[in-house]
Design a protein around this motif. Structure first.
Motif, short mmCIF file in Angstrom:
data_model
loop_
_atom_site.label_atom_id
_atom_site.label_comp_id
_atom_site.label_asym_id
_atom_site.label_seq_id
_atom_site.Cartn_x
_atom_site.Cartn_y
_atom_site.Cartn_z
N ASP A 102 0.83 -1.20 0.00
CA ASP A 102 0.00 0.00 0.00
C ASP A 102 0.87 1.25 0.00
O ASP A 102 1.94 1.29 0.61
N GLY A 103 0.38 2.28 -0.67
CA GLY A 103 1.03 3.58 -0.61
C GLY A 103 2.10 3.82 -1.65
O GLY A 103 2.69 4.91 -1.69
N LEU A 104 2.37 2.84 -2.52
CA LEU A 104 3.35 3.03 -3.57
C LEU A 104 2.64 3.54 -4.82
O LEU A 104 1.72 2.90 -5.33
N ASP A 105 3.07 4.69 -5.31
CA ASP A 105 2.45 5.33 -6.47
C ASP A 105 2.61 4.45 -7.72
O ASP A 105 3.72 4.24 -8.20
N HIS A 106 1.49 3.96 -8.24
CA HIS A 106 1.55 3.06 -9.39
C HIS A 106 2.09 3.76 -10.64
O HIS A 106 2.88 3.16 -11.39
N GLU A 107 1.65 4.98 -10.87
CA GLU A 107 2.11 5.68 -12.07
C GLU A 107 3.60 5.97 -12.01
O GLU A 107 4.30 5.87 -13.02
N GLN A 109 5.80 4.19 -10.38
CA GLN A 109 6.45 2.91 -10.62
C GLN A 109 6.53 2.60 -12.11
O GLN A 109 7.57 2.15 -12.62
N ARG A 110 5.42 2.81 -12.81
CA ARG A 110 5.41 2.55 -14.26
C ARG A 110 6.44 3.41 -14.97
O ARG A 110 7.11 2.96 -15.90
N HIS A 111 6.56 4.66 -14.55
CA HIS A 111 7.52 5.58 -15.16
C HIS A 111 8.94 5.04 -15.04
O HIS A 111 9.66 4.95 -16.05
N TYR A 112 9.33 4.65 -13.84
CA TYR A 112 10.69 4.14 -13.63
C TYR A 112 10.89 2.81 -14.37
O TYR A 112 11.94 2.57 -14.96
N PHE A 113 9.89 1.95 -14.31
CA PHE A 113 10.01 0.63 -14.93
C PHE A 113 10.24 0.75 -16.44
O PHE A 113 11.18 0.18 -17.00
N LEU A 114 9.38 1.50 -17.10
CA LEU A 114 9.48 1.61 -18.55
C LEU A 114 10.78 2.26 -18.99
O LEU A 114 11.42 1.80 -19.95
N ARG A 115 11.21 3.27 -18.28
CA ARG A 115 12.46 3.94 -18.66
C ARG A 115 13.67 3.02 -18.46
O ARG A 115 14.60 3.03 -19.27
N GLN A 116 13.63 2.20 -17.42
CA GLN A 116 14.74 1.27 -17.20
C GLN A 116 14.71 0.12 -18.21
O GLN A 116 15.77 -0.36 -18.64
N LEU A 117 13.53 -0.31 -18.62
CA LEU A 117 13.45 -1.31 -19.68
C LEU A 117 14.10 -0.78 -20.96
O LEU A 117 14.82 -1.51 -21.66
N ARG A 118 13.86 0.46 -21.25
CA ARG A 118 14.44 1.05 -22.46
C ARG A 118 15.96 1.16 -22.35
O ARG A 118 16.68 0.94 -23.33
N LEU A 119 16.44 1.49 -21.15
CA LEU A 119 17.90 1.51 -20.95
C LEU A 119 18.50 0.14 -21.22
O LEU A 119 19.55 0.01 -21.85
N ALA A 120 17.85 -0.89 -20.69
CA ALA A 120 18.35 -2.26 -20.89
C ALA A 120 18.35 -2.63 -22.36
O ALA A 120 19.32 -3.23 -22.86
N ARG A 121 17.29 -2.29 -23.05
CA ARG A 121 17.21 -2.62 -24.47
C ARG A 121 18.28 -1.89 -25.27
O ARG A 121 18.92 -2.48 -26.14
N GLU A 122 18.50 -0.63 -24.95
CA GLU A 122 19.53 0.15 -25.65
C GLU A 122 20.91 -0.45 -25.46
O GLU A 122 21.76 -0.39 -26.36
N ARG A 123 21.16 -1.03 -24.28
CA ARG A 123 22.49 -1.58 -23.97
C ARG A 123 22.57 -3.08 -24.18
O ARG A 123 23.59 -3.69 -23.90
N ASP A 124 21.50 -3.68 -24.66
CA ASP A 124 21.44 -5.13 -24.87
C ASP A 124 21.78 -5.88 -23.58
O ASP A 124 22.52 -6.87 -23.59
N LEU A 125 21.22 -5.41 -22.47
CA LEU A 125 21.39 -6.07 -21.17
C LEU A 125 20.09 -6.76 -20.77
O LEU A 125 18.99 -6.24 -21.04
N PRO A 126 20.17 -7.91 -20.11
CA PRO A 126 18.96 -8.53 -19.57
C PRO A 126 18.42 -7.72 -18.39
O PRO A 126 19.12 -6.87 -17.84
N VAL A 127 17.17 -7.99 -18.03
CA VAL A 127 16.55 -7.32 -16.89
C VAL A 127 16.17 -8.33 -15.82
O VAL A 127 15.81 -9.47 -16.12
N ILE A 128 16.29 -7.90 -14.57
CA ILE A 128 15.86 -8.69 -13.41
C ILE A 128 14.62 -7.99 -12.87
O ILE A 128 14.68 -6.86 -12.39
#
Length: 259
Positions: A102-107, A109-128
């Motif tokens: 409870d209390g964690l801002d969903h939007e 979270q989505r912002h950080y998640f999507l931006r980090q996914l793009r970083l991983a894709r740009e660098r050809d790194l896997p994600v955990i």
């Protein structure tokens, strides 16, 4: 003795400050010769980098965990990008979504998640990926983003969700929860999932196996997870160790070890 990989352990956690060397030694005696250390916030990056530099068997991943939103700042994704440019990493992680707490801002979270996914894709790194109470959305986001590979750690979803993940090439991280007899759905999934999509993990200091309920977890206890997975699949522990280690080595770009 078979050697195998702990694909997710927070060895930088202060729970290990008093006996970290002994914990790593016990892991080695149990057969755990490779460990992936994921970050949770920007402050942990340098600590993990230094820890991994001191032990050949430790490998760092860097990211911003969804449960620690209060520690993240708007500039931390750019800081992560710069950090990855200068520091070797085997993955971007731990990242994801957590709709259980409870209390964690969903939007946010989505912002950080999507931006980090793009970083991983740009660098050809896997994600955990951390996905608690949000596995359906996480799977959809991974599919929509595309061009990604990685692991959903501490997998706890349905058979259908497991299939959706391995169909896009994602692994399932399996740890202590599978050793609990009441975890019938997870046990069925572990028994049925193609072996090339399974990884073993401790998530130490959290998620101990059934024999150590309520105790601090540590990577040596992945041996209990290994034995349980082998029993559920009707295969030898040596074969499970070899297969899951090969999966980890392939996913994270690790040098192969001798069994």
């Amino acid at each position: 003795m078979s050697k195998f990989v702990d694909s997710h352990v927070h060895l930088d956690d202060d729970a290990f400050d008093a006996d970290r060397d002994a914990v790593i030694e016990r892991a080695g005696r149990a057969g755990v010769d490779t460990m992936i250390i994921p970050a949770v916030d920007a402050d942990s990056w340098s600590r993990i980098a230094a820890l991994c530099a001191n032990y050949r068997q430790l490998h760092p991943a860097f990211g911003l965990h969804p449960m620690f939103l209060s520690r993240h700042a708007p500039g931390h994704v750019e800081a992560l990008s710069a950090w990855l440019d200068e520091n070797p990493a085997v993955a971007v992680g731990e990242i994801g979504l957590d709709f259980h707490v409870d209390g964690l801002d969903h939007e946010l979270q989505r912002h950080y998640f999507l931006r980090q996914l793009r970083l991983a894709r740009e660098r050809d790194l896997p994600v955990i990926v951390h996905a608690r109470g949000a596995l359906e959305e996480v799977s959809l986001t991974l599919r929509r983003t595309g061009g990604l590979r990685g692991v959903v750690h501490s997998f706890s979803g349905s058979e259908q969700q497991a299939r959706q993940l391995w169909e896009i090439g994602f692994h399932l991280g399996i740890g202590g929860p599978v050793t609990y007899p009441r975890a019938q759905r997870l046990r069925r999934i572990v028994a049925q999932t193609p072996i090339e999509f399974l990884l073993l993990e401790s998530d130490a200091p959290d998620q101990p196996d059934a024999a150590h309920r309520g105790e601090r977890n540590e990577p040596a206890r992945v041996a209990e997870v290994l034995r349980c997975v082998a029993e559920l699949r009707g295969e030898s522990p040596a074969d499970i160790a070899a297969a899951t280690s090969a999966n980890a080595q392939r996913l994270f770009g690790l040098a192969r070890h001798d069994s």
